[in-house]
Design a protein around this motif. Sequence first.
Motif, PDB file in Angstrom:
ATOM      1  N   ARG A 181       0.813  -1.220   0.000  1.00 10.86           N
ATOM      2  CA  ARG A 181       0.000   0.000   0.000  1.00 10.86           C
ATOM      3  C   ARG A 181       0.846   1.269   0.000  1.00 10.86           C
ATOM      4  NH1 ARG A 181      -4.507   2.677   0.380  1.00 10.86           N
ATOM      5  NH2 ARG A 181      -4.893   4.232   2.011  1.00 10.86           N
ATOM      6  N   VAL A 182       1.981   1.259   0.710  1.00 10.28           N
ATOM      7  CA  VAL A 182       2.806   2.468   0.773  1.00 10.28           C
ATOM      8  C   VAL A 182       3.316   2.846  -0.616  1.00 10.28           C
ATOM      9  CG1 VAL A 182       4.929   1.194   1.339  1.00 10.28           C
ATOM     10  CG2 VAL A 182       4.744   3.603   1.935  1.00 10.28           C
ATOM     11  N   GLU A 187       2.975   6.631  -5.246  1.00 10.34           N
ATOM     12  CA  GLU A 187       2.672   6.874  -6.660  1.00 10.34           C
ATOM     13  C   GLU A 187       1.574   7.924  -6.809  1.00 10.34           C
ATOM     14  OE1 GLU A 187       1.727   2.979  -8.040  1.00 10.34           O
ATOM     15  OE2 GLU A 187       3.831   2.379  -8.320  1.00 10.34           O
ATOM     16  N   GLN A 188       0.582   7.874  -5.932  1.00 14.85           N
ATOM     17  CA  GLN A 188      -0.504   8.849  -6.002  1.00 14.85           C
ATOM     18  C   GLN A 188      -0.017  10.246  -5.626  1.00 14.85           C
ATOM     19  OE1 GLN A 188      -3.722   8.194  -7.164  1.00 14.85           O
ATOM     20  NE2 GLN A 188      -3.672  10.442  -7.226  1.00 14.85           N
ATOM     21  N   PHE A 200       8.868  12.133   1.875  1.00 18.74           N
ATOM     22  CA  PHE A 200       8.756  11.762   3.288  1.00 18.74           C
ATOM     23  C   PHE A 200       8.110  10.381   3.444  1.00 18.74           C
ATOM     24  CE2 PHE A 200       8.570  16.548   3.930  1.00 18.74           C
ATOM     25  CZ  PHE A 200       9.863  16.631   4.418  1.00 18.74           C
ATOM     26  N   THR A 201       7.066  10.127   2.668  1.00 16.75           N
ATOM     27  CA  THR A 201       6.336   8.863   2.786  1.00 16.75           C
ATOM     28  C   THR A 201       7.189   7.691   2.311  1.00 16.75           C
ATOM     29  OG1 THR A 201       4.254  10.045   2.430  1.00 16.75           O
ATOM     30  CG2 THR A 201       4.220   7.649   2.144  1.00 16.75           C
ATOM     31  N   HIS A 202       7.892   7.888   1.203  1.00 20.51           N
ATOM     32  CA  HIS A 202       8.759   6.823   0.695  1.00 20.51           C
ATOM     33  C   HIS A 202       9.846   6.497   1.716  1.00 20.51           C
ATOM     34  CE1 HIS A 202      12.169   5.140  -1.675  1.00 20.51           C
ATOM     35  NE2 HIS A 202      11.185   4.458  -2.241  1.00 20.51           N
ATOM     36  N   PRO A 271       6.732  -6.758  -2.377  1.00 15.74           N
ATOM     37  CA  PRO A 271       6.800  -5.326  -2.662  1.00 15.74           C
ATOM     38  C   PRO A 271       8.181  -4.723  -2.354  1.00 15.74           C
ATOM     39  CG  PRO A 271       4.874  -5.859  -1.313  1.00 15.74           C
ATOM     40  CD  PRO A 271       5.734  -7.066  -1.326  1.00 15.74           C
ATOM     41  N   GLU A 272       8.388  -3.506  -2.850  1.00 16.26           N
ATOM     42  CA  GLU A 272       9.693  -2.859  -2.741  1.00 16.26           C
ATOM     43  C   GLU A 272      10.166  -2.759  -1.295  1.00 16.26           C
ATOM     44  OE1 GLU A 272      11.687   1.567  -3.435  1.00 16.26           O
ATOM     45  OE2 GLU A 272       9.603   1.190  -3.999  1.00 16.26           O
ATOM     46  N   GLN A 273       9.271  -2.349  -0.398  1.00 13.94           N
ATOM     47  CA  GLN A 273       9.671  -2.150   1.002  1.00 13.94           C
ATOM     48  C   GLN A 273       9.574  -3.471   1.768  1.00 13.94           C
ATOM     49  OE1 GLN A 273       7.630   0.150  -0.493  1.00 13.94           O
ATOM     50  NE2 GLN A 273       9.039   1.860  -0.612  1.00 13.94           N
ATOM     51  N   SER A 274      10.461  -4.385   1.430  1.00 15.87           N
ATOM     52  CA  SER A 274      10.512  -5.708   2.052  1.00 15.87           C
ATOM     53  C   SER A 274      11.973  -6.136   2.119  1.00 15.87           C
ATOM     54  CB  SER A 274       9.721  -6.738   1.229  1.00 15.87           C
ATOM     55  OG  SER A 274       8.414  -6.282   0.928  1.00 15.87           O
ATOM     56  N   THR A 275      12.308  -6.967   3.091  1.00 18.91           N
ATOM     57  CA  THR A 275      13.676  -7.481   3.170  1.00 18.91           C
ATOM     58  C   THR A 275      13.653  -8.957   3.552  1.00 18.91           C
ATOM     59  OG1 THR A 275      14.124  -7.084   5.526  1.00 18.91           O
ATOM     60  CG2 THR A 275      14.453  -5.223   4.033  1.00 18.91           C
TER      61      THR A 275
END
Length: 335
Positions: A181-182, A187-188, A200-202, A271-275
């Motif tokens: 969702r982030v 993107e929005q 800031f959100t990214h 998703p991108e924000q994963s490790t």
Amino acid sequence: GLVARLREEARALREKVEVVDDAPPTTDDSVRSAIRTDAPVPEPPFWGVQEIPVDLDEVFHHLDTHVLFKLHWGGRGVKGAEWERLIREDFGPRLRRMWRDQDYLRPRAVLGYFPCNADGNEVVVFDPEDPERELHRLVFPRQPRHDRICLADYFRPLTEDPNSAQERDVVALQAVTVGPRVTGVCEQLEADGEFAEQLFTHGIGVQAAEGIAEWLHARVRTELGIEAGRGRRYSWGYPACPDQSEHVKVFDLLDAQRIGLSLSGGYAVEPEQSTVAIVAHHPQATYFGMKSGFVPEDGAPDALVIEAPRADELPPDSEPAEAGEPEPAPVPSAG
């Protein structure tokens, strides 16, 4: 004159001794590092894989605000009193407000403890329910020079003596995400021209994922009964384990799809924000690359844990290392 100088340069070039790199390839396992093979093996609280509920209030204290404020939020180059004012009047309150008000972080985490042994440059992962059955072999490169470190060296080797009992080591594997969702929110915001808010959100999303990984690693240390600075967490794509195709094996071991993770065509985690990471509990574990890093003394503390400022501390005004740079390696002692 010019002609004489050019002739001299040409002669020097012809006579220049070519340095031949006779270092073995990173796949060579003929020479092992001097990392201890008798480090005590801790007992995990469970064997196999469990999903771990994530408490964002706890994760907040594991956020690396130094990296967040400097690399993601544009604080690079700000120093001294101006830096302290920026933290006090803007970044600090903004972080607390955004963390409190956000609805786009959907954290999930999965943790697995497996019996294992090292076999050359490979970590052999065994079935917790049948410790004689191999599940996967995680393959790591070995330093061609330096101290010849390979990540596999941090685990007990397979015994070559058929008459001696084989002691299994334990490896922790973890995967965390803040969900997709982030990314959609960012993107929005970009589409709406809200570029500062998007920045800031990214940053929050990226550092939340890192914070969850650090929070889970801290939990692993507690569960294994080892001190806060001992052991290291390594993610694929970084110098010690650059081959992201190994993610396929880790995904299978952890059933990482259960928390919404997938792999891109290039084996990057989505998703991108994963490790995704492997945790070594060994007291000599350190961050290293193929051309940097030496075997430390026992108990070399993890600088990421000992020195990194967290969300409730004032981060220093120095510039943090870029992602992928190993921590400064200790200078090997002479003799």
